[in-house]
Design a protein around this motif. Structure first.
Motif, PDB file in Angstrom:
ATOM      1  N   ASN A 120     -18.253  25.257   9.293  1.00 28.06           N
ATOM      2  CA  ASN A 120     -16.990  24.724   9.816  1.00 28.06           C
ATOM      3  C   ASN A 120     -16.926  24.843  11.329  1.00 28.06           C
ATOM      4  OD1 ASN A 120     -15.656  23.743   7.569  1.00 28.06           O
ATOM      5  ND2 ASN A 120     -14.762  25.715   7.069  1.00 28.06           N
ATOM      6  N   ALA A 121     -17.304  25.999  11.853  1.00 27.14           N
ATOM      7  CA  ALA A 121     -17.210  26.234  13.297  1.00 27.14           C
ATOM      8  C   ALA A 121     -18.211  25.395  14.076  1.00 27.14           C
ATOM      9  CB  ALA A 121     -17.433  27.712  13.589  1.00 27.14           C
ATOM     10  N   ALA A 122     -19.401  25.229  13.540  1.00 30.09           N
ATOM     11  CA  ALA A 122     -20.457  24.542  14.282  1.00 30.09           C
ATOM     12  C   ALA A 122     -20.424  23.028  14.122  1.00 30.09           C
ATOM     13  CB  ALA A 122     -21.824  25.073  13.861  1.00 30.09           C
ATOM     14  N   TYR A 123     -20.119  22.540  12.917  1.00 25.06           N
ATOM     15  CA  TYR A 123     -20.294  21.119  12.650  1.00 25.06           C
ATOM     16  C   TYR A 123     -19.054  20.399  12.160  1.00 25.06           C
ATOM     17  CZ  TYR A 123     -25.045  22.841  12.843  1.00 25.06           C
ATOM     18  OH  TYR A 123     -26.192  23.454  13.226  1.00 25.06           O
ATOM     19  N   GLY A 124     -17.957  21.081  12.032  1.00 25.40           N
ATOM     20  CA  GLY A 124     -16.748  20.402  11.583  1.00 25.40           C
ATOM     21  C   GLY A 124     -16.421  20.746  10.146  1.00 25.40           C
ATOM     22  N   ASP A 125     -15.729  19.859   9.481  1.00 23.96           N
ATOM     23  CA  ASP A 125     -15.223  20.097   8.142  1.00 23.96           C
ATOM     24  C   ASP A 125     -16.351  20.329   7.145  1.00 23.96           C
ATOM     25  OD1 ASP A 125     -13.235  20.399   6.252  1.00 23.96           O
ATOM     26  OD2 ASP A 125     -13.193  18.283   5.754  1.00 23.96           O
ATOM     27  N   TYR A 126     -16.197  21.333   6.300  1.00 24.82           N
ATOM     28  CA  TYR A 126     -17.172  21.653   5.259  1.00 24.82           C
ATOM     29  C   TYR A 126     -16.992  20.673   4.106  1.00 24.82           C
ATOM     30  CZ  TYR A 126     -19.816  24.535   1.964  1.00 24.82           C
ATOM     31  OH  TYR A 126     -20.735  25.000   1.064  1.00 24.82           O
ATOM     32  N   PRO A 127     -18.036  19.938   3.736  1.00 24.90           N
ATOM     33  CA  PRO A 127     -17.880  18.942   2.673  1.00 24.90           C
ATOM     34  C   PRO A 127     -17.914  19.593   1.287  1.00 24.90           C
ATOM     35  CG  PRO A 127     -20.113  18.896   3.513  1.00 24.90           C
ATOM     36  CD  PRO A 127     -19.362  19.906   4.330  1.00 24.90           C
ATOM     37  N   GLU A 128     -16.820  19.545   0.580  1.00 26.72           N
ATOM     38  CA  GLU A 128     -16.767  20.075  -0.777  1.00 26.72           C
ATOM     39  C   GLU A 128     -17.359  19.042  -1.725  1.00 26.72           C
ATOM     40  OE1 GLU A 128     -15.822  23.059  -1.606  1.00 26.72           O
ATOM     41  OE2 GLU A 128     -14.905  23.687   0.266  1.00 26.72           O
ATOM     42  N   ALA A 129     -18.018  19.493  -2.752  1.00 28.78           N
ATOM     43  CA  ALA A 129     -18.671  18.581  -3.690  1.00 28.78           C
ATOM     44  C   ALA A 129     -17.650  17.792  -4.504  1.00 28.78           C
ATOM     45  CB  ALA A 129     -19.588  19.361  -4.628  1.00 28.78           C
ATOM     46  N   GLU A 130     -16.489  18.388  -4.772  1.00 29.18           N
ATOM     47  CA  GLU A 130     -15.492  17.712  -5.598  1.00 29.18           C
ATOM     48  C   GLU A 130     -14.711  16.666  -4.823  1.00 29.18           C
ATOM     49  OE1 GLU A 130     -14.676  21.291  -5.038  1.00 29.18           O
ATOM     50  OE2 GLU A 130     -16.438  21.664  -6.238  1.00 29.18           O
ATOM     51  N   LYS A 131     -14.693  16.800  -3.502  1.00 29.45           N
ATOM     52  CA  LYS A 131     -13.884  15.909  -2.683  1.00 29.45           C
ATOM     53  C   LYS A 131     -14.755  14.794  -2.115  1.00 29.45           C
ATOM     54  CE  LYS A 131     -10.843  19.659  -1.337  1.00 29.45           C
ATOM     55  NZ  LYS A 131     -10.419  20.506  -0.246  1.00 29.45           N
ATOM     56  N   PRO A 132     -14.182  13.616  -1.870  1.00 33.74           N
ATOM     57  CA  PRO A 132     -14.966  12.541  -1.272  1.00 33.74           C
ATOM     58  C   PRO A 132     -15.330  12.870   0.177  1.00 33.74           C
ATOM     59  CG  PRO A 132     -12.670  11.893  -1.451  1.00 33.74           C
ATOM     60  CD  PRO A 132     -12.811  13.218  -2.152  1.00 33.74           C
ATOM     61  N   VAL A 133     -16.358  12.215   0.670  1.00 33.88           N
ATOM     62  CA  VAL A 133     -16.767  12.384   2.056  1.00 33.88           C
ATOM     63  C   VAL A 133     -15.635  11.926   2.956  1.00 33.88           C
ATOM     64  CG1 VAL A 133     -18.547  11.755   3.729  1.00 33.88           C
ATOM     65  CG2 VAL A 133     -19.133  11.990   1.338  1.00 33.88           C
ATOM     66  N   SER A 134     -15.540  12.467   4.168  1.00 35.36           N
ATOM     67  CA  SER A 134     -14.406  12.221   5.049  1.00 35.36           C
ATOM     68  C   SER A 134     -14.166  10.734   5.325  1.00 35.36           C
ATOM     69  CB  SER A 134     -14.591  12.970   6.364  1.00 35.36           C
ATOM     70  OG  SER A 134     -15.760  12.531   7.013  1.00 35.36           O
ATOM     71  N   ASP A 135     -15.220   9.922   5.386  1.00 35.53           N
ATOM     72  CA  ASP A 135     -15.025   8.479   5.557  1.00 35.53           C
ATOM     73  C   ASP A 135     -14.599   7.905   4.213  1.00 35.53           C
ATOM     74  OD1 ASP A 135     -17.880   8.149   7.726  1.00 35.53           O
ATOM     75  OD2 ASP A 135     -15.804   8.611   8.188  1.00 35.53           O
ATOM     76  N   LYS A 136     -13.333   7.566   4.106  1.00 38.64           N
ATOM     77  CA  LYS A 136     -12.815   7.072   2.840  1.00 38.64           C
ATOM     78  C   LYS A 136     -13.227   5.613   2.632  1.00 38.64           C
ATOM     79  CE  LYS A 136      -8.796  10.083   2.698  1.00 38.64           C
ATOM     80  NZ  LYS A 136      -9.323  11.088   3.522  1.00 38.64           N
ATOM     81  N   PRO A 137     -13.648   5.268   1.416  1.00 37.06           N
ATOM     82  CA  PRO A 137     -14.006   3.881   1.159  1.00 37.06           C
ATOM     83  C   PRO A 137     -12.768   2.986   1.195  1.00 37.06           C
ATOM     84  CG  PRO A 137     -14.078   5.147  -0.860  1.00 37.06           C
ATOM     85  CD  PRO A 137     -13.807   6.116   0.258  1.00 37.06           C
ATOM     86  N   ALA A 138     -12.987   1.725   1.414  1.00 38.26           N
ATOM     87  CA  ALA A 138     -11.884   0.769   1.483  1.00 38.26           C
ATOM     88  C   ALA A 138     -11.207   0.664   0.122  1.00 38.26           C
ATOM     89  CB  ALA A 138     -12.412  -0.592   1.907  1.00 38.26           C
ATOM     90  N   ILE A 139      -9.890   0.581   0.127  1.00 42.94           N
ATOM     91  CA  ILE A 139      -9.143   0.446  -1.123  1.00 42.94           C
ATOM     92  C   ILE A 139      -9.333  -0.954  -1.684  1.00 42.94           C
ATOM     93  CG2 ILE A 139      -6.848   0.411  -2.121  1.00 42.94           C
ATOM     94  CD1 ILE A 139      -6.098   2.593  -0.146  1.00 42.94           C
ATOM     95  N   GLY A 140      -9.338  -1.920  -0.830  1.00 43.38           N
ATOM     96  CA  GLY A 140      -9.554  -3.291  -1.251  1.00 43.38           C
ATOM     97  C   GLY A 140     -10.433  -3.991  -0.244  1.00 43.38           C
ATOM     98  N   ALA A 141     -11.157  -4.973  -0.691  1.00 43.95           N
ATOM     99  CA  ALA A 141     -12.038  -5.682   0.217  1.00 43.95           C
ATOM    100  C   ALA A 141     -12.071  -7.153  -0.172  1.00 43.95           C
ATOM    101  CB  ALA A 141     -13.442  -5.095   0.161  1.00 43.95           C
ATOM    102  N   ILE A 142     -12.364  -7.953   0.792  1.00 45.78           N
ATOM    103  CA  ILE A 142     -12.464  -9.390   0.552  1.00 45.78           C
ATOM    104  C   ILE A 142     -13.937  -9.752   0.514  1.00 45.78           C
ATOM    105  CG2 ILE A 142     -11.968 -11.665   1.460  1.00 45.78           C
ATOM    106  CD1 ILE A 142      -9.535 -10.411   2.846  1.00 45.78           C
ATOM    107  N   THR A 143     -14.324 -10.404  -0.561  1.00 41.56           N
ATOM    108  CA  THR A 143     -15.687 -10.868  -0.700  1.00 41.56           C
ATOM    109  C   THR A 143     -15.637 -12.374  -0.890  1.00 41.56           C
ATOM    110  OG1 THR A 143     -16.355  -8.823  -1.738  1.00 41.56           O
ATOM    111  CG2 THR A 143     -17.805 -10.699  -2.038  1.00 41.56           C
ATOM    112  N   VAL A 144     -16.384 -13.075  -0.106  1.00 36.64           N
ATOM    113  CA  VAL A 144     -16.430 -14.528  -0.221  1.00 36.64           C
ATOM    114  C   VAL A 144     -17.400 -14.852  -1.355  1.00 36.64           C
ATOM    115  CG1 VAL A 144     -16.986 -16.676   0.941  1.00 36.64           C
ATOM    116  CG2 VAL A 144     -16.000 -14.782   2.224  1.00 36.64           C
ATOM    117  N   PRO A 145     -16.906 -15.525  -2.399  1.00 39.89           N
ATOM    118  CA  PRO A 145     -17.794 -15.834  -3.513  1.00 39.89           C
ATOM    119  C   PRO A 145     -18.806 -16.904  -3.115  1.00 39.89           C
ATOM    120  CG  PRO A 145     -15.660 -16.837  -3.853  1.00 39.89           C
ATOM    121  CD  PRO A 145     -15.553 -15.994  -2.616  1.00 39.89           C
TER     122      PRO A 145
END
Length: 151
Positions: A120-145
């Motif tokens: 935590n002190a050296a590199y920032g937030d400690y990544p817990e295995a149960e929690k998602p990575v800090s970059d949250k995926p998009a809730i919705g996305a547009i894909t051109v078919p």
């Protein structure tokens, strides 16, 4: 020719919703030795944790390095055992692994918590295995078919 007429069953040709976390779990630097762990612990505790053989300590250090490398990959870093902070984290996890091998997780918990605090002190937030990575995926996305061959 397409295999199906249902677009939702076909592979997407591009999507803003997909993001790959590609971080290698490479480890560099000199491996942790049994002597390092022996110098860290009291002689009686070392004899108890190592079961009288240095091979037990080496196997525990390999498990610990694998664990720390996985944590570092979630942070987007590679584990360099020549870095003093990373070496200390791996050493603390080695002692924790030795306690786990004996079934004394409570006794080794303080080593794991100390390693977590260092990360935590050296590199920032400690990544817990149960929690998602800090970059949250998009809730919705547009894909051109893709263009359909029929009207």
């Amino acid at each position: 020719m397409e295999l199906t007429g249902f677009d939702d069953l076909l592979e997407s040709r591009g999507s803003a919703a997909t993001k790959a976390y590609t971080a290698s779990q490479a480890v560099s630097g000199a491996p942790i030795t049994a002597d390092e762990i022996k110098n860290r612990l009291a002689p009686r505790l070392y004899d108890q944790l190592s079961d009288g053989t240095d091979e037990t300590v080496v196997r525990a250090s390999e498990r610990a390095v694998l664990h720390v490398a996985a944590i570092y990959s979630r942070l987007g870093r590679t584990l360099n055992l020549d870095d003093p902070v990373s070496r200390e984290v791996a050493t603390l996890f080695t002692v924790y692994e030795l306690h786990l091998a004996l079934g004394n997780e409570e006794a080794g918990r303080e080593y794991r918590l100390k390693a977590k605090d260092m990360i935590n002190a050296a590199y920032g937030d400690y990544p817990e295995a149960e929690k998602p990575v800090s970059d949250k995926p998009a809730i919705g996305a547009i894909t051109v078919p893709g263009k359909k061959d029929w009207p």
